[in-house]
Design an enzyme around this catalytic site. Structure first.
Site, short mmCIF file in Angstrom:
data_model
loop_
_atom_site.label_atom_id
_atom_site.label_comp_id
_atom_site.label_asym_id
_atom_site.label_seq_id
_atom_site.Cartn_x
_atom_site.Cartn_y
_atom_site.Cartn_z
N ALA A 123 80.64 -48.91 20.11
CA ALA A 123 81.91 -48.77 19.38
C ALA A 123 83.09 -48.86 20.34
O ALA A 123 83.56 -47.85 20.87
CB ALA A 123 81.91 -47.45 18.62
N LEU A 124 83.54 -50.10 20.57
CA LEU A 124 84.68 -50.34 21.46
C LEU A 124 85.88 -50.87 20.67
O LEU A 124 86.97 -50.34 20.75
CB LEU A 124 84.28 -51.34 22.56
CG LEU A 124 85.39 -51.73 23.54
CD1 LEU A 124 85.72 -50.58 24.49
CD2 LEU A 124 85.00 -52.97 24.37
N GLY A 130 91.20 -55.50 20.54
CA GLY A 130 90.13 -56.50 20.44
C GLY A 130 89.96 -57.14 21.80
O GLY A 130 89.30 -56.58 22.69
N ARG A 243 77.20 -60.25 27.20
CA ARG A 243 77.62 -61.66 27.10
C ARG A 243 76.47 -62.61 27.39
O ARG A 243 76.36 -63.68 26.78
CB ARG A 243 78.80 -61.90 28.06
CG ARG A 243 80.05 -61.27 27.50
CD ARG A 243 81.19 -61.15 28.46
NE ARG A 243 82.30 -60.47 27.79
CZ ARG A 243 83.35 -59.95 28.40
NH1 ARG A 243 83.48 -60.03 29.71
NH2 ARG A 243 84.29 -59.34 27.70
N ARG A 268 65.41 -89.97 8.09
CA ARG A 268 66.39 -90.44 7.10
C ARG A 268 66.60 -91.95 7.25
O ARG A 268 66.97 -92.45 8.32
CB ARG A 268 67.73 -89.71 7.32
CG ARG A 268 68.86 -90.20 6.47
CD ARG A 268 68.70 -89.80 5.02
NE ARG A 268 69.85 -90.17 4.22
CZ ARG A 268 69.82 -90.26 2.90
NH1 ARG A 268 68.69 -90.01 2.23
NH2 ARG A 268 70.91 -90.60 2.23
N GLU A 365 82.05 -60.25 21.73
CA GLU A 365 81.79 -59.91 23.14
C GLU A 365 82.70 -60.70 24.09
O GLU A 365 82.33 -61.07 25.20
CB GLU A 365 80.30 -60.04 23.47
CG GLU A 365 79.48 -59.15 22.53
CD GLU A 365 78.19 -58.65 23.06
OE1 GLU A 365 78.01 -58.60 24.29
OE2 GLU A 365 77.33 -58.31 22.23
N THR A 367 86.18 -63.54 23.46
CA THR A 367 86.37 -64.92 23.02
C THR A 367 86.16 -65.88 24.21
O THR A 367 86.15 -65.45 25.37
CB THR A 367 87.80 -65.12 22.49
OG1 THR A 367 88.70 -64.78 23.58
CG2 THR A 367 88.10 -64.22 21.30
N GLU A 369 88.34 -67.68 25.35
CA GLU A 369 89.56 -67.56 26.17
C GLU A 369 89.42 -66.38 27.14
O GLU A 369 89.82 -66.48 28.31
CB GLU A 369 90.79 -67.39 25.27
CG GLU A 369 91.13 -68.62 24.43
CD GLU A 369 90.12 -68.93 23.32
OE1 GLU A 369 89.48 -67.99 22.79
OE2 GLU A 369 89.94 -70.12 23.00
#
Ligand code: CAA
Length: 381
Positions: A123-124, A130, A243, A268, A365, A367, A369
Site C-alpha cells: 500500500a504505497l 502516484g 519492476r 489465415r 510499478e 510508468t 517515464e
C-alpha cells in the site's frame, strides 16, 4: 550468461506445464466475469510459487530472482491476472519483510505469506502520490503508549480485496516529503483497516484491485518495518524487485501474443495464400521476435544483478528490463491484433485480452517515464 542453468529450466518446465494446462483454459472466462483466480493462486501456493525467494526456514522455496522471473513469465503467458497476484505477493509483500524485517517479523509473517495461507499487498500509491511516491499524505501519528495511528487513503492496491497482510506506508511529517515516510506491516482484521471500492479496469480484470482506507488504525511498535523514516528507501528498494516481476509479466504477454500471431499468419488464407507469405506480415513477426529476445535477455541479466552485490546497478537494470519488456508487450499485442485483422477486435479472440492486459505494464510499478528517470539518473547523477 546466454542460456538458463538446468535447475532453472526445470522450474520453467514446471511453471509452463501448470500454466498451459491449468491456468490458460479458464483465463478468458475469468476475464469476462472479472472473477479472482482463487483456485489457481491456491495451486501456485502448493507449488511454492508464492514465496519463491523466501528461504526454506520461513516456509518459502529459497530460489533465485532468475527462477522467479522465468516462472512468472510462464504464468503470465497463460494469464497476466494470475501473474500479477503472484508477483505482488512475492516481490512487494514477502521481499520487504525478508530484507528489512526483524527476526520476529519474519517468523510471524513470512511462513503464512510464502505458503499462501495469507495473501499480501503493498500500500504505497495515494490519490496525490502516484509517480511522485514521496508525496505520501497518509499520516502516521505516534501514540502516547508506543506505536502509531495511521490515517489516509491508498488507491489501486493490487490484491487488497483478498490480502490479510499489507506492507503499508505512512508519513510522520508530510511536509518533509520522503524523509518522513515509514513502512509498517498491517493486518486486515485490525480496527480502522478498510477495503474500499474495487477498481473497474481495462485489463487484468480478474486480478483484484481496490482502495485501502486507514482510519485511526493503530499499529503496534513492533510492526514498524525497518527504522523510523526509512520507509521511502524501503519502498524504492522493494520496487526494484517488483519492476523485474512486471518485466517478466510483460514478456509472458508478449510471447503469447507472438505465438498467436505466428499461428494466425500461417493458417489465415487471403488472396490464395497464407497471410504470412506477405512481407508486410513477415516484418511484423521479425520485429516482434527481435524485441522479445532482447527484452528477455535484459530481464534475465537484471535478475542475476538483483541477486548480486552491485545493488545500484541492479536498480537501474531492473528499470531497463521493465521499460524494454513493457514496451515490447504493448508492441507485440498491437501487432498481433493487427495480424488478426477484424478477428483481433473481437472478445472471442485471445489477442483482444492480451492487448488490454499489456496496457498496464507501462503504468504500474512506475510508468515508462519513471523508469527512464531512474535509468538516466544512474548515468547522469
Ligand atoms: N533503493 C534505495 N534507496 C533509493 C532508491 C532505491 N532504488 N531510489 C531512491 N532511493 C533513495 C535516494 O537515495 C534518496 O535518499 P536520500 O533522501 O538519503 O538522498 C531518497 O530515496 C529519495 O530519492 P529521490 O530523490 O530519487 O526521490 P524522488 O522524489 O526524486 O523520486 C522516483 C524518485 C524514482 C521518481 C520515485 O518517486 C518513484 O519510483 N516513483 C514511482 C513510484 C512507483 O513506482 N509506484 C508504484 C506503486 S506500486 C504498484 O504499482 C504495485 C502494483 O499495482 C502491482
Amino acid at each position: 550468461m546466454f542460456d538458463l542453468p538446468e535447475d532453472i529450466k526445470e522450474i520453467q518446465g514446471l511453471a509452463r506445464d501448470f500454466a498451459r494446462n491449468e491456468i490458460l483454459p479458464g483465463a478468458a472466462a475469468r476475464d469476462h466475469s472479472h472473477s479472482f483466480p482463487a483456485e489457481q493462486v491456491a495451486k501456485l501456493a502448493e507449488m511454492g510459487f508464492l514465496g519463491m525467494f523466501v528461504p526454506e526456514q520461513y516456509g518459502g522455496a529459497g530460489l533465485s530472482t532468475l527462477a522467479y522471473v522465468v516462472a512468472l513469465e510462464e504464468i503470465c503467458y497463460a494469464d497476466a491476472s494470475v501473474g500479477v497476484t503472484m508477483s505482488v505477493n512475492n516481490s512487494l509483500a514477502c521481499w520487504p519483510i525478508l530484507a528489512f524485517g526483524t527476526e520476529a517479523q519474519k517468523q510471524k509473517y513470512l511462513p503464512d505469506l510464502a505458503t499462501g495461507r495469507k495473501l499480501g499487498c503493498y500500500a504505497l500509491t495515494e490519490p496525490d502520490a502516484g509517480s511522485d511516491a514521496g508525496a505520501q499524505r497518509t499520516k502516521a501519528t505516534p501514540l502516547p503508549g508506543g506505536g502509531w495511528s495511521l490515517t489516509g487513503n491508498k488507491i489501486w492496491i493490487t490484491n487488497a480485496p483478498y490480502a490479510q497482510v499489507a506492507v503499508a506506508y505512512a508519513n510522520l511529517a508530510p511536509e518533509e516529503r520522503h524523509r518522513g515516510v515509514c513502512a509498517f506491516i498491517a493486518e486486515s482484521h485490525w480496527p480502522g483497516y478498510k477495503v474500499g471500492k474495487p477498481e473497474d479496469k481495462l485489463g487484468i480484470t480478474s486480478s483484484a484491485t481496490s482502495e485501502l482506507i486507514f482510519e485511526d488504525m493503530h499499529v503496534p511498535a513492533e510492526n514498524l518495518l525497518g527504522g523510523e523514516r526509512q520507509g521511502f528507501k524501503i519502498a524504492m528498494a522493494t520496487l526494484d524487485g517488483g519492476r523485474i516481476g512486471i518485466a517478466a509479466q510483460a514478456l509472458g504477454i508478449a510471447q503469447r501474443a507472438f505465438d498467436l500471431a505466428v499461428a494466425h499468419a500461417k493458417s489465415r488464407i487471403a488472396f490464395g495464400k497464407p497471410i504470412g507469405a506477405n512481407q508486410a506480415i513477415q516484418w511484423m513477426i521479425a520485429d516482434m521476435a527481435t524485441r522479445i529476445e532482447s527484452a528477455r535477455l535484459l530481464t534475465w541479466r537484471a535478475a542475476v544483478y538483483k541477486d548480486g552485490d552491485d545493488k545500484a546497478r541492479a536498480s537501474h537494470m531492473c528499470s531497463m528490463a521493465k521499460l524494454a519488456a513493457s514496451e515490447t508487450a504493448n508492441f507485440c499485442a498491437d501487432r498481433a491484433l493487427q495480424i488478426h485483422g477484424g478477428y483481433g477486435f473481437s472478445k472471442e479472440y485471445e489477442v483482444e485480452r492480451l492487448f488490454r492486459d499489456a496496457r498496464i505494464t507501462t503504468l504500474y510499478e512506475g510508468t515508462s517515464e519513471i523508469q527512464r528517470i531512474v535509468i538516466a539518473r544512474a548515468y547522469l547523477g
